[in-house]
Design a protein around this motif. Sequence first.
Motif, mmCIF file in Angstrom:
data_model
loop_
_atom_site.group_PDB
_atom_site.id
_atom_site.type_symbol
_atom_site.label_atom_id
_atom_site.label_comp_id
_atom_site.label_asym_id
_atom_site.label_seq_id
_atom_site.Cartn_x
_atom_site.Cartn_y
_atom_site.Cartn_z
ATOM 1 N N UNK A 149 0.859 -1.183 0.000
ATOM 2 C CA UNK A 149 0.000 0.000 0.000
ATOM 3 C C UNK A 149 0.896 1.235 0.000
ATOM 4 N N UNK A 150 0.796 2.094 -1.001
ATOM 5 C CA UNK A 150 1.630 3.311 -1.030
ATOM 6 C C UNK A 150 1.462 4.116 0.256
ATOM 7 N N UNK A 151 2.560 4.724 0.726
ATOM 8 C CA UNK A 151 2.533 5.354 2.043
ATOM 9 C C UNK A 151 1.470 6.449 2.151
ATOM 10 N N UNK A 152 1.296 7.254 1.125
ATOM 11 C CA UNK A 152 0.305 8.326 1.201
ATOM 12 C C UNK A 152 -1.100 7.765 1.383
ATOM 13 N N UNK A 177 3.285 5.263 12.248
ATOM 14 C CA UNK A 177 2.375 4.196 12.630
ATOM 15 C C UNK A 177 2.256 3.177 11.502
ATOM 16 N N UNK A 178 2.198 3.664 10.278
ATOM 17 C CA UNK A 178 2.165 2.767 9.120
ATOM 18 C C UNK A 178 3.425 1.916 9.081
ATOM 19 N N UNK A 179 4.574 2.540 9.276
ATOM 20 C CA UNK A 179 5.837 1.823 9.219
ATOM 21 C C UNK A 179 5.969 0.806 10.343
ATOM 22 N N UNK A 180 5.538 1.160 11.550
ATOM 23 C CA UNK A 180 5.643 0.236 12.680
ATOM 24 C C UNK A 180 4.714 -0.957 12.523
ATOM 25 N N UNK A 190 8.570 -1.636 0.969
ATOM 26 C CA UNK A 190 9.104 -1.358 -0.366
ATOM 27 C C UNK A 190 9.822 -0.018 -0.302
ATOM 28 N N UNK A 191 11.103 -0.053 -0.641
ATOM 29 C CA UNK A 191 11.928 1.148 -0.528
ATOM 30 C C UNK A 191 12.645 1.413 -1.847
#
Length: 420
Positions: A149-152, A177-180, A190-191
């Motif tokens: 899911x794209x971060x935005x 919060x999304x990253x954790x 995905x980086x």
Amino acid sequence: MLRFILRLFFLVLLALPNPLRAQPTPLTPAQYQEDFDYFWTTVDENYCYFDKKQTDWARVRTLYAAQLPGVSTWAQFVRLLENALNELYDNHASLWTNLPDSRRLLPSGADAWVQFQQGKAVVVAVRAGFGAERVGLRPGMELLAVNDVPVEQALRPLLGRSLKTVDEAAREVALNQVLAGTHNQTRKLTVRAQGKKRDLYPDQPTAQLENIRYAGLLESRQIGTVGYIRINNSLGNNALMAAFDSALTRLSATTGLVLDLRETPGGGNTTVARALMGRLITREQPYQRHEQPAEVRNFGVRRSWVELVSPRPESYTRPVVVLVGRWTSSMGEGITIGLESMGRATIVGTEMARLNGSIMSYRLPHSGFGFNIPTERLYRVDGLPREDFVPAERPEPAAPAGTDAALEKALRLLQAPTKP
């Protein structure tokens, strides 16, 4: 009361809140309503950082009270409280209870930190020894998506519904919060690094953030002529006082000391903090200033005071360097500004967790759920808000991979003859 406070300190020390246990029977609709009213009113009367937030707390009451008729289980009520508390986008406000799919707490439940820079989600810190570092996540990488899911898109549901304006602080909290992630879902990150996309799996083969273990309360050793003590997230454990005394005694003949607070994300208590600082000073000194805005709001009378720390026997008088970073939080931040205010230590590192103030804990009358909110503002003695402190001494940004740039800088400052 003392037993309750000690229990609270233990709970705060834990990296994650306690999972929701089976409850005998649901509450009645009236009891859910009374618990929610107690929660909302307590925050309204005691939370001390509304002026920094875009939160319309009166609208929070309207939005979430409207959901109460649909609440018939403990789990539904926990989720409602989580969402309401998240409207503050304050990492120092939390429930003591969580669900399997609750978001991990920040920063204690995170293994990396991301900030928006020129519209991109850029990794700015990676927690040493945890999954994100193990799979190759590094500062400077751009986070593109979590679990595809794209971060935005992923952060939008985590932004408060009551916000007058979605400010950068709210976006940063939601992003992390999304990253954790949640307690029950493994993460795929995905980086983009050096122009190439990569998929990283920090929770494989196990979700390390769900089972954090340390070798002991602290670690200590001698590096050349310099002593080194690392605190392992134990600033809320009173047993740390004796362990620290013992380690410092063994290192008493060293020419300088490195105190490593980079793994103290779980907070702590002032008794332990003052005990540690007390071994490093020779006279009583102020180390931080408190302010309680609720008294001004309720009575128009300003209340503030300066807290002192007193020396303890066998003071260590040689130079001290304190190492800090993104996972130096709450009481770790207090020790840092205290030692710097007293002129007793040089601080080396990056910005810290920047947690707001000092928390007070409350318990809902019917469900018994506990929650913490900041009720006191904390400042360096000279008036700088604790959350705004940033070390003047920074590690080398281009240090070779595999080196501890902050420790190396500390050793240079202390003029150690050998490297670790």
